[in-house]
Design an enzyme around this catalytic site. Structure first.
Site, PDB file in Angstrom:
ATOM      1  N   ASP A  30       0.830  -1.199   0.000  1.00  0.00           N
ATOM      2  CA  ASP A  30       0.000   0.000   0.000  1.00  0.00           C
ATOM      3  C   ASP A  30       0.870   1.257   0.000  1.00  0.00           C
ATOM      4  O   ASP A  30       0.603   2.215  -0.743  1.00  0.00           O
ATOM      5  CB  ASP A  30      -0.911  -0.016   1.234  1.00  0.00           C
ATOM      6  CG  ASP A  30      -1.729   1.249   1.372  1.00  0.00           C
ATOM      7  OD1 ASP A  30      -2.523   1.549   0.467  1.00  0.00           O
ATOM      8  OD2 ASP A  30      -1.569   1.961   2.385  1.00  0.00           O
ATOM      9  N   GLU A 102      -2.161  -5.160  -3.633  1.00  0.00           N
ATOM     10  CA  GLU A 102      -1.151  -4.391  -2.894  1.00  0.00           C
ATOM     11  C   GLU A 102      -0.107  -5.319  -2.276  1.00  0.00           C
ATOM     12  O   GLU A 102       1.083  -4.976  -2.236  1.00  0.00           O
ATOM     13  CB  GLU A 102      -1.829  -3.551  -1.815  1.00  0.00           C
ATOM     14  CG  GLU A 102      -2.649  -2.407  -2.391  1.00  0.00           C
ATOM     15  CD  GLU A 102      -3.354  -1.579  -1.339  1.00  0.00           C
ATOM     16  OE1 GLU A 102      -3.679  -0.414  -1.629  1.00  0.00           O
ATOM     17  OE2 GLU A 102      -3.599  -2.095  -0.224  1.00  0.00           O
TER      18      GLU A 102
END
Length: 207
Positions: A30, A102
């Site tokens: 992320d 992610e």
């Protein structure tokens, strides 16, 4: 072929399948995605102010966009899910697919470094970054700005229902502008539902 497949297998593993799942790699990926995207937008739009760049960034790193990228890349076929998660249709969950995308970025960053992660993100997100010349306005921001300009009360959001299993929840959110107008929408997380509700209310109050 990666030198070590284990991190990628972990990135594809949901908590319903094993304790060694994608969550830690998703945390890392992320941040890598955010950095790479911020740098890219800074290069692509040299005349835009911070606020416009932030709008672009926020629109490009949402869970729904990450999930869409994962679908495009065929990630669903490789998900490692527990039986209950499979039975509940977790293969289609934006939450899970977005997190896995992610996590895969995090795994690639750990193995190959930032340059390789940058190259991957720019290829995977290319069509989305170049799809519009104008920075997108987030529906919640647009609704708040409309309410202020119209002399109305600020929008208020509330969760009116939560359903579904833990790994694939559904949130129903209502947004109200005083007693003037309201709208309700559903999403796979609170943020997604709030965004959809804001978009629905904007459609009601603007021509």
């Amino acid at each position: 072929m990666p030198a070590d497949l284990a991190p990628y297998e972990r990135a594809l593993t949901h908590g319903s399948q094993a304790a060694a799942n994608y969550e830690r790699l998703e945390f890392l990926g992320d941040r890598v995605l955010g950095l790479v995207m911020a740098e890219w937008l800074w290069e692509l739009f040299p005349k835009e102010a911070e606020g416009q760049l932030s709008k672009r960034l926020n629109a490009l790193v949402t869970g729904a966009v990450c999930a869409d990228v994962a679908r495009t890349l065929g990630v669903r076929a490789h998900l490692r899910l527990g039986k209950q998660a499979r039975d509940d249709g977790a293969y289609e969950s934006d939450n899970i697919l977005g997190d896995v995308m992610e996590a895969l970025i995090g795994a690639w960053y750990r193995e190959a470094g930032l340059d390789a992660a940058r190259t991957f993100v720019r290829r995977a997100w290319a069509s989305r970054v170049h799809s519009t010349d104008k920075a997108p306005q987030h529906p919640k921001s647009a609704l708040q700005e409309w309410a202020a300009a119209a002399g109305r009360r600020p929008p208020e959001y509330s969760i009116v229902d939560r359903s579904g299993p833990h790994h694939a929840p559904r949130f129903t959110v209502q947004v109200r502008i005083g007693t003037f107008a309201d709208a309700t929408a559903t999403g796979t997380n609170k943020q997604e539902a709030e965004t959809a509700a804001a978009k629905a209310l904007l459609a009601k109050v603007t021509p």
